[in-house]
Write an enzyme that holds these catalytic residues in place. Structure first.
Site, PDB file in Angstrom:
ATOM      1  CG  PHE A 154     -53.316  72.886 -21.690  1.00 23.45           C
ATOM      2  CD1 PHE A 154     -54.120  71.767 -21.675  1.00 23.45           C
ATOM      3  CD2 PHE A 154     -53.111  73.533 -22.903  1.00 23.45           C
ATOM      4  CE1 PHE A 154     -54.717  71.290 -22.844  1.00 23.45           C
ATOM      5  CE2 PHE A 154     -53.701  73.070 -24.080  1.00 23.45           C
ATOM      6  CZ  PHE A 154     -54.506  71.942 -24.039  1.00 23.45           C
ATOM      7  CG  ASP A 239     -46.389  76.199 -24.252  1.00 28.89           C
ATOM      8  OD1 ASP A 239     -46.710  77.076 -25.079  1.00 28.89           O
ATOM      9  OD2 ASP A 239     -47.045  75.145 -24.087  1.00 28.89           O
ATOM     10  CE  LYS A 268     -54.065  78.118 -27.958  1.00 22.87           C
ATOM     11  NZ  LYS A 268     -53.602  77.556 -26.709  1.00 22.87           N
TER      12      LYS A 268
HETATM   13  C1  LIG Z   1     -53.263  76.047 -26.686  1.00 21.91           C
HETATM   14  C2  LIG Z   1     -51.983  75.687 -26.055  1.00 21.91           C
HETATM   15  C3  LIG Z   1     -51.216  74.617 -26.537  1.00 21.91           C
HETATM   16  C4  LIG Z   1     -51.691  73.686 -27.620  1.00 21.91           C
HETATM   17  O1  LIG Z   1     -51.941  74.314 -28.813  1.00 21.91           O
HETATM   18  P1  LIG Z   1     -52.857  73.580 -29.935  1.00 21.91           P
HETATM   19  O2  LIG Z   1     -52.719  74.470 -31.134  1.00 21.91           O
HETATM   20  O3  LIG Z   1     -54.234  73.529 -29.387  1.00 21.91           O
HETATM   21  O4  LIG Z   1     -52.280  72.227 -30.138  1.00 21.91           O
HETATM   22  C5  LIG Z   1     -49.989  74.379 -25.939  1.00 21.91           C
HETATM   23  N1  LIG Z   1     -49.544  75.145 -24.937  1.00 21.91           N
HETATM   24  C6  LIG Z   1     -50.245  76.180 -24.447  1.00 21.91           C
HETATM   25  C7  LIG Z   1     -49.687  77.009 -23.345  1.00 21.91           C
HETATM   26  C8  LIG Z   1     -51.498  76.476 -24.970  1.00 21.91           C
HETATM   27  O5  LIG Z   1     -52.226  77.471 -24.459  1.00 21.91           O
END
Ligand SMILES: *Cc1c(COP(=O)(O)O)cnc(C)c1O
Length: 412
Positions: A154, A239, A268
């Site tokens: 994700f 990520d 985040k």
């Molecule tokens: C939440 C998340 C995203 C996307 O972030 P948004 O601010 O919702 O666009 C990308 N990668 C990971 C691992 C995430 O948990």
């Protein structure tokens, strides 16, 4: 907040919740299916809904609230900066941007940063970075660059990002998709190596898969993948939007294996729970591929975001929140494992990123999230069978004890 006040309260949705829900049903696109709770205020780890019910927040806005709700110092910095200067665009410089860049690169151990806003923008930026590096530095032929990604990934919701998702719902109805991605199984270093070809420029990976169900890869995987990438001159792109900034008990989840990524994506919690702030960090060789005009964002690097991120990073290190997540999380994980519920298949995670996987006949995790809500705990299912428990890192032991009792009751 007083936790005893609502003890025994069934927290049934009241009139105000119904009123708000009707507005949302009528006027909002239905791209979410939220639990029936309408939050009106919050402080620290506790939230209160429009009917006056109180809940312990054990989702933390998918780890964006590592510092809890309304952290006093972060709110103060936010308000102070908002009064002085909030937005310039990068057509001009602002006096928060330089210090932000210095501080975040030092925190991450990288040379340079490219700031964005949402996590998805950060991922998009990292993908563009890897492609451009592939053409300019590695010498891949035009439009041939390939990026390897993992099954169950994700990384956000843009068209390019869902192009390489293997969740059919994320893709259905959104084609045509962006080419140039290859999927390999998560946690399988040999499969990664086998998938690398002459045009491979990057390997994008979550050190622990968050939305994929709190999947912790086998020990040594990140280190092996890092080594394979180095050997084949492929950028190792971590990520850490969800796992970074203390969540898993280390500053970054890659630190558990002593891995330094070529490209690090943060988001985040970087916004201190107040702002969308994301960042791509890398070496000068990698981020050096950008020339003025190649890429940008109106709000990226704005002074308000920089001021908030700066104080968030300061609080994170000064208050040793990663260590706090490590010790509180380890004990909490043990206690959850000790519940020995007949409905639970596995309890796993690192630090304060914990997944409770339910057995198939226990019913969907969403039903347990609803029952926990009735008990005063807000959390969320990830994949159908996994409950994610990820409270703010500032949570107190007594609140974790309180939660453990209620989780035991619901799983019992
Ligand atoms: C939440 C998340 C995203 C996307 O972030 P948004 O601010 O919702 O666009 C990308 N990668 C990971 C691992 C995430 O948990």
């Amino acid at each position: 907040m007083d936790r005893t006040e609502t003890a025994g309260n069934a927290r049934a949705p009241g009139a105000e919740t119904a009123r708000h829900d009707a507005l949302v049903q009528r006027y909002s696109a239905r791209n979410y299916a939220p639990l029936p709770v309408v939050i009106a205020k919050a402080s620290g780890c506790w939230v209160e809904d429009v009917d006056g019910h109180r809940y312990l927040d054990m989702l933390s806005a998918y780890s964006a609230l590592n510092f809890g709700h309304g952290h006093p110092e972060i709110v103060e910095a936010f308000v102070a900066q908002a009064r002085v200067l909030a937005l310039t665009s990068r057509a001009f410089q602002n006096d928060q941007f330089g210090p932000f860049c210095e501080e975040i690169t030092q925190l991450a151990g990288q040379d340079q940063v490219l700031p964005m806003n949402s996590g998805a923008e950060g991922v998009e930026t990292a993908l563009k970075t890897a492609r451009k590096w592939g053409y300019q530095v590695k010498g891949v032929a035009a439009d041939r660059a390939e990026i390897i990604v993992c099954a169950g990934n994700f990384h956000g919701r843009t068209i390019t990002i869902v192009s390489f998702s293997d969740d059919p719902q994320f893709r259905e109805g959104f084609g045509p998709f962006t080419p140039g991605f290859r999927l390999v199984p998560y946690g399988d270093a040999a499969a990664l190596e086998a998938a690398i070809g002459p045009n491979t420029v990057g390997f994008l990976v979550e050190p622990i898969q968050g939305e994929g169900g709190i999947v912790v890869p086998p020990a040594g995987y990140l280190k092996q993948a890092r080594e394979i990438c180095a050997r084949h001159r492929v950028l190792f792109i971590a990520d850490e939007i969800q796992t970074g900034l203390g969540r898993t008990g280390r500053l970054f989840a890659c630190d558990h294996e002593g891995v330094k990524p070529d490209v690090l994506i943060l988001g985040k919690a970087l916004g201190g729970g107040l702002m969308p702030v994301s960042a791509v960090l890398a070496s000068r060789e990698v981020l050096g591929v950008f020339r003025p005009g190649d890429h940008g964002s109106t709000f990226g690097g704005n002074p308000l975001a920089c001021a908030v991120a700066r104080v968030a990073m300061k609080v994170l290190t000064r208050d040793r929140l990663a260590e706090r997540a490590a010790s509180l999380g380890a004990a909490f994980l043990e206690r959850l494992r000790g519940l020995r519920s007949s409905r639970v298949k596995e309890v796993r995670g690192r630090g304060l990123l914990i997944g409770i996987e339910l057995l198939p006949d226990a019913g969907p995790a969403k039903d347990f999230a609803k029952r926990l809500k009735q008990e005063g705990i807000l959390c969320k299912d990830t994949v159908e069978s996994v409950l994610r428990i990820a409270p703010p890192l500032v949570i107190e032991q007594k609140d974790l004890d309180w939660a453990t009792e209620r989780i035991a009751k619901v799983l019992g």
